[in-house]
Design a protein around this motif. Structure first.
Motif, PDB file in Angstrom:
ATOM      1  N   UNK A 146      32.801  20.339  50.214  1.00 17.42           N
ATOM      2  CA  UNK A 146      33.537  21.401  49.532  1.00 17.42           C
ATOM      3  C   UNK A 146      32.573  22.543  49.230  1.00 17.42           C
ATOM      4  N   UNK A 147      32.840  23.730  49.797  1.00 23.28           N
ATOM      5  CA  UNK A 147      31.905  24.850  49.639  1.00 23.28           C
ATOM      6  C   UNK A 147      32.500  26.009  48.834  1.00 23.28           C
ATOM      7  N   UNK A 148      33.807  25.977  48.616  1.00 27.00           N
ATOM      8  CA  UNK A 148      34.436  26.983  47.742  1.00 27.00           C
ATOM      9  C   UNK A 148      35.662  26.372  47.079  1.00 27.00           C
ATOM     10  N   UNK A 149      35.855  26.725  45.807  1.00 23.20           N
ATOM     11  CA  UNK A 149      37.085  26.359  45.108  1.00 23.20           C
ATOM     12  C   UNK A 149      37.399  27.418  44.062  1.00 23.20           C
ATOM     13  N   UNK A 150      38.681  27.787  43.971  1.00 21.98           N
ATOM     14  CA  UNK A 150      39.071  28.765  42.969  1.00 21.98           C
ATOM     15  C   UNK A 150      40.191  29.677  43.418  1.00 21.98           C
ATOM     16  N   UNK A 151      40.088  30.933  43.032  1.00 21.44           N
ATOM     17  CA  UNK A 151      41.127  31.930  43.297  1.00 21.44           C
ATOM     18  C   UNK A 151      41.072  32.423  44.741  1.00 21.44           C
ATOM     19  N   UNK A 152      42.181  32.954  45.195  1.00 19.14           N
ATOM     20  CA  UNK A 152      42.211  33.588  46.511  1.00 19.14           C
ATOM     21  C   UNK A 152      41.414  34.888  46.487  1.00 19.14           C
ATOM     22  N   UNK A 153      41.495  35.619  45.359  1.00 17.10           N
ATOM     23  CA  UNK A 153      40.790  36.902  45.255  1.00 17.10           C
ATOM     24  C   UNK A 153      40.529  37.245  43.793  1.00 17.10           C
ATOM     25  N   UNK A 154      40.003  38.436  43.560  1.00 19.42           N
ATOM     26  CA  UNK A 154      39.668  38.871  42.199  1.00 19.42           C
ATOM     27  C   UNK A 154      40.727  39.813  41.631  1.00 19.42           C
ATOM     28  N   UNK A 155      41.965  39.635  42.084  1.00 21.63           N
ATOM     29  CA  UNK A 155      43.029  40.574  41.710  1.00 21.63           C
ATOM     30  C   UNK A 155      44.269  39.829  41.194  1.00 21.63           C
ATOM     31  N   UNK A 156      44.142  39.136  40.040  1.00 23.46           N
ATOM     32  CA  UNK A 156      45.268  38.341  39.554  1.00 23.46           C
ATOM     33  C   UNK A 156      46.526  39.149  39.267  1.00 23.46           C
ATOM     34  N   UNK A 157      46.380  40.397  38.874  1.00 21.65           N
ATOM     35  CA  UNK A 157      47.554  41.218  38.546  1.00 21.65           C
ATOM     36  C   UNK A 157      48.111  41.961  39.759  1.00 21.65           C
ATOM     37  N   UNK A 158      47.368  41.930  40.848  1.00 21.52           N
ATOM     38  CA  UNK A 158      47.847  42.568  42.067  1.00 21.52           C
ATOM     39  C   UNK A 158      47.880  44.075  42.010  1.00 21.52           C
ATOM     40  N   UNK A 159      46.963  44.664  41.232  1.00 24.85           N
ATOM     41  CA  UNK A 159      46.985  46.126  41.087  1.00 24.85           C
ATOM     42  C   UNK A 159      45.776  46.820  41.701  1.00 24.85           C
ATOM     43  N   UNK A 160      44.958  46.083  42.461  1.00 27.77           N
ATOM     44  CA  UNK A 160      43.816  46.701  43.131  1.00 27.77           C
ATOM     45  C   UNK A 160      44.191  47.078  44.561  1.00 27.77           C
ATOM     46  N   UNK A 161      43.578  48.120  45.046  1.00 25.60           N
ATOM     47  CA  UNK A 161      43.738  48.476  46.447  1.00 25.60           C
ATOM     48  C   UNK A 161      42.938  47.529  47.311  1.00 25.60           C
ATOM     49  N   UNK A 162      43.265  47.485  48.597  1.00 21.13           N
ATOM     50  CA  UNK A 162      42.573  46.558  49.497  1.00 21.13           C
ATOM     51  C   UNK A 162      41.072  46.818  49.572  1.00 21.13           C
ATOM     52  N   UNK A 163      40.676  48.065  49.397  1.00 20.45           N
ATOM     53  CA  UNK A 163      39.246  48.404  49.465  1.00 20.45           C
ATOM     54  C   UNK A 163      38.484  47.894  48.248  1.00 20.45           C
ATOM     55  N   UNK A 164      39.176  47.763  47.110  1.00 20.12           N
ATOM     56  CA  UNK A 164      38.530  47.305  45.876  1.00 20.12           C
ATOM     57  C   UNK A 164      38.620  45.788  45.694  1.00 20.12           C
ATOM     58  N   UNK A 165      39.550  45.166  46.349  1.00 22.69           N
ATOM     59  CA  UNK A 165      39.823  43.738  46.158  1.00 22.69           C
ATOM     60  C   UNK A 165      38.805  42.886  46.920  1.00 22.69           C
ATOM     61  N   UNK A 166      38.307  41.850  46.270  1.00 21.61           N
ATOM     62  CA  UNK A 166      37.425  40.880  46.933  1.00 21.61           C
ATOM     63  C   UNK A 166      38.231  39.628  47.221  1.00 21.61           C
ATOM     64  N   UNK A 167      38.372  39.292  48.488  1.00 20.48           N
ATOM     65  CA  UNK A 167      39.051  38.055  48.866  1.00 20.48           C
ATOM     66  C   UNK A 167      37.966  36.983  49.005  1.00 20.48           C
ATOM     67  N   UNK A 189      40.669  29.924  39.158  1.00 19.62           N
ATOM     68  CA  UNK A 189      41.929  30.172  39.859  1.00 19.62           C
ATOM     69  C   UNK A 189      42.944  30.840  38.934  1.00 19.62           C
ATOM     70  N   UNK A 190      43.867  31.565  39.514  1.00 20.75           N
ATOM     71  CA  UNK A 190      44.943  32.165  38.726  1.00 20.75           C
ATOM     72  C   UNK A 190      46.275  31.878  39.404  1.00 20.75           C
TER      73      UNK A 190
END
Length: 198
Positions: A146-167, A189-190
């Protein structure tokens, strides 16, 4: 004195229980626990079927607004397609106690998904991985770690643009396939809580 000793014993037990809870489940660096679940057609699928491959586990509940937002945006579908071409296996697990294979098949068809949705109504595999939210994401490398666990990205509210969002999953897969260590190996995770059977 007897009351003090009883209080002390209770405190020690509480601390022990807290430590035991903290070490339960999986952690980054662990060998990913094997499991076998049925897919939407009733066929058995095991994690061990994909030995030597990089695998993504995604926890799903079609009723969850966070899941609905990501599927409307194509977040998971695009990633699964992008990395599927590179040999990465994408397994989606639904531990929602009131959803069966037919519910998963309906969601798969509605979203035209090429990847597998597995039925975990008992919640056994969800608990094995300590899946807490939908979505909750895990990346397993070709050695079964297991090398990663958690959220899909750093945008839980879904209000960041694709350029600002870290997946985080995209980043982790890119690093794993390049033979690098995952820089951000764990995040919080969220989403909606997993609707486990009580």
């Amino acid at each position: 004195m007897k009351q003090m000793m009883t209080l002390f014993a209770c405190v020690v037990l509480a601390l022990f229980a807290g430590v035991a809870g903290a070490i339960a489940g999986v952690a980054v660096g662990d060998t990913a626990p094997d499991f076998t679940l049925e897919d939407t057609t009733g066929s058995n699928v095991s994690l061990s079927d994909f030995s030597g491959k990089v695998v993504v586990l995604e926890w799903l509940n079609p009723d969850c607004p966070f899941v609905q937002r990501h599927y409307k945006a194509g977040t998971m579908k695009k990633l699964a397609s992008k990395y599927g071409e590179k040999g990465v296996v994408w397994l989606t697990i639904n531990s929602t106690h009131y959803m069966d294979a037919a519910d998963n098949a309906k969601f798969k068809a509605a979203n035209d998904l090429s990847y597998t949705i597995l039925v975990d109504q008992s919640g056994e595999v969800g608990h094995l991985y300590d899946a807490a939210t939908t979505p909750h994401m895990y990346v397993i490398d070709g050695e079964g770690k297991l090398v990663y666990m958690g959220a899909i990205d750093d945008d839980p509210r879904g209000n960041k643009g694709s350029a600002q969002r870290i997946n985080y999953v995209d980043a982790a897969l890119g690093e794993v396939l390049a033979g690098k260590s995952v820089t951000t190996a764990e995040t919080k995770p969220y989403g909606c809580s997993v609707k486990y059977k009580k």
